[in-house]
Design an enzyme around this catalytic site. Structure first.
Site, PDB file in Angstrom:
ATOM      1  CB  THR A  13      -0.790   0.035   0.930  1.00 26.72           C
ATOM      2  OG1 THR A  13      -1.615  -1.400   1.283  1.00 26.72           O
ATOM      3  CG2 THR A  13      -1.847   1.047   1.261  1.00 26.72           C
ATOM      4  CG  ASP A  57      -1.672  -7.210  -2.093  1.00 29.53           C
ATOM      5  OD1 ASP A  57      -2.445  -6.543  -2.032  1.00 29.53           O
ATOM      6  OD2 ASP A  57      -1.038  -8.148  -1.090  1.00 29.53           O
ATOM      7  CB  SER A  58       3.301  -8.273   1.194  1.00 33.21           C
ATOM      8  OG  SER A  58       2.092  -8.222   2.059  1.00 33.21           O
ATOM      9  CB  SER A  59      -1.386 -11.553  -0.383  1.00 31.77           C
ATOM     10  OG  SER A  59      -1.900 -10.351   0.216  1.00 31.77           O
ATOM     11  CB  THR A  89       0.873  -4.163   6.489  1.00 36.15           C
ATOM     12  OG1 THR A  89      -0.506  -4.203   5.997  1.00 36.15           O
ATOM     13  CG2 THR A  89       1.682  -2.847   6.599  1.00 36.15           C
ATOM     14  CG  ASP A  90      -1.917  -8.042   3.962  1.00 35.45           C
ATOM     15  OD1 ASP A  90      -2.329  -7.109   4.903  1.00 35.45           O
ATOM     16  OD2 ASP A  90      -2.693  -8.068   2.982  1.00 35.45           O
ATOM     17  CB  THR A 274       1.784 -21.711  21.569  1.00 28.05           C
ATOM     18  OG1 THR A 274       0.599 -21.389  22.236  1.00 28.05           O
ATOM     19  CG2 THR A 274       2.655 -20.428  21.601  1.00 28.05           C
ATOM     20  CD  GLN A 275      -4.463 -22.799  18.126  1.00 26.33           C
ATOM     21  OE1 GLN A 275      -5.507 -22.429  18.375  1.00 26.33           O
ATOM     22  NE2 GLN A 275      -4.415 -24.184  17.370  1.00 26.33           N
ATOM     23  CB  CYS A 276      -0.890 -18.409  23.278  1.00 25.77           C
ATOM     24  SG  CYS A 276      -1.748 -19.422  24.247  1.00 25.77           S
TER      25      CYS A 276
HETATM   26  N1  ASP Z   1      -2.425  -5.981   0.964  1.00 22.79           N
HETATM   27  C1  ASP Z   1      -1.541  -5.040   1.115  1.00 22.79           C
HETATM   28  C2  ASP Z   1      -0.129  -5.848   1.073  1.00 22.79           C
HETATM   29  O1  ASP Z   1       0.157  -6.425   2.029  1.00 22.79           O
HETATM   30  C3  ASP Z   1      -1.568  -4.412   2.609  1.00 22.79           C
HETATM   31  C4  ASP Z   1      -0.550  -3.386   2.885  1.00 22.79           C
HETATM   32  O2  ASP Z   1       0.276  -2.955   2.339  1.00 22.79           O
HETATM   33  O3  ASP Z   1      -0.777  -2.867   3.918  1.00 22.79           O
HETATM   34  O4  ASP Z   1       0.779  -5.746   0.274  1.00 22.79           O
END
Ligand code: ASP
Length: 344
Positions: A13, A57-59, A89-90, A274-276
């Site tokens: 983003t 997009d980092s996904s 951020t993802d 752990t899931q925690c």
């Molecule tokens: N979907 C975006 C990414 O991770 C979200 C972001 O940049 O915050 O590339």
């Protein structure tokens, strides 16, 4: 001579602007970085930038992009005093964790940052994140870089990259580092917590192989034998991460423990994480994790899921037998793990 920082734009983003024709978010021309963030000119630093050919997009991040990133840092290592990686951020916590294991003996800062709102929007968090990340990447004390590890700067906090987890898809404070306090808090001053920072060990070396034949089994009450069998039986896997309850607990049913035993017998490295968010795996504390300890399941202790996964990718690529894999996984490599000796 002024110190220099290389900003590497991978996507996300932060580097997007609204296309006036369609209204959709599209990556902006990174050559024009300083036009969008003129504050960079006012820092007493040389700031150069480089962008991935296809910002993503980092996904969509894959192992080859981590390798490309490590390659850019290696190729420019001598030329710059520090590096800033602009990233979505993802999956930033995964990439920062991965790079921490790929870059051994790092003695310069590698600071990941990004934003929740694009950089040209009025209320963007990107401008402060980017300017401070660049400033931290360029900071020195007694001729040494102030930071000599992979970190994430986001929402006024500098966090160790491999201790970090994306916590909020809404807040400007998007990341948390539950088991390790911040490396710096930023307000009027940049307050560095130098005792918490890593000291460089050995010479700089890049390890760019990451084994991704890994499966993840997230436990939940009522999980069926068929699902466990499908995941454990996935073809060609070299590693299995079991996301357990609490301090590393799992069902004690015979069929479940037999499945895990079988997968270990096939030569797959099995890790208990752990899931925690907070706290750590302590196999054997409860009867419900005693079976795992006896079988040779490796404890991820207080590692984040992101650190445990990427560390497993790293050790499976470089450690050739079971003992070396266990040793490599259980030791503290880049500050990702609190060892019992450091707890007492
Ligand atoms: N979907 C975006 C990414 O991770 C979200 C972001 O940049 O915050 O590339």
């Amino acid at each position: 001579m002024r110190r220099s920082v290389l900003v590497i734009y991978t996507g996300g983003t932060i580097g997007m602007v609204e296309d006036p024709a369609t209204g959709a978010l599209v990556p902006f021309d990174f050559a024009a970085l300083k036009k969008h963030v003129p504050e960079l000119e006012r820092l007493d630093l040389e700031v150069e930038s480089i962008a991935f050919d296809t910002p993503i997009d980092s996904s969509d991040i894959e192992i080859h992009q981590w390798q490309a990133l490590a390659g850019v840092i290696e190729a420019n290592y001598e030329k710059h005093n520090g590096f800033v990686v602009l990233h979505g951020t993802d999956t930033m916590a995964f990439s920062a964790s991965a790079l921490s294991f790929m870059l051994e003996g790092l003695n310069k800062p590698v600071v990941f940052t990004g934003s929740q709102l694009p950089i040209d929007t009025v209320r963007t968090d990107g401008r402060e994140n980017l300017v401070t990340a660049v400033q931290i990447a360029g900071m020195e004390r007694n001729g040494e870089p102030c930071l000599q590890e992979v970190a994430i700067y986001f929402g006024s906090q500098l966090l160790r990259g491999n201790r970090t987890h994306k916590y909020s898809s809404e807040d400007f404070y998007a990341f948390r580092s539950p088991n390790y306090s911040p490396l710096a808090e930023v307000g009027i001053h940049i307050d560095l917590n130098t005792v918490r920072m890593l000291k460089p060990k050995g010479t700089f070396k890049v390890y760019d192989q990451m084994e991704n034949n890994i499966a993840v089994l997230k436990l939940f009450p009522g999980i069926t034998k068929e699902v466990v069998q499908q995941i454990c039986g996935a073809k060609n896997i070299k590693g299995l991460l079991i996301e357990t309850f609490g301090s590393g607990n799992a069902p004690t049913k015979e069929w479940f423990l037999n499945e895990i035993q079988h997968v270990i017998q096939r030569g797959v490295t099995v890790v208990n994480v752990t899931q925690c968010n907070d706290g750590f795996v302590e196999q054997g504390r409860y009867a419900s994790s005693r079976g795992f300890a006896a079988m040779g399941v490796l404890s991820a202790a207080d590692m984040t899921f992101e650190a445990a996964l990427t560390k497993l990718m790293h050790v499976l690529s470089y450690c050739k037998d079971e003992d070396a894999i266990a040793k490599g996984f259980l030791e503290d490599k880049r500050g990702e793990l609190t060892t019992f000796s450091s707890l007492v």
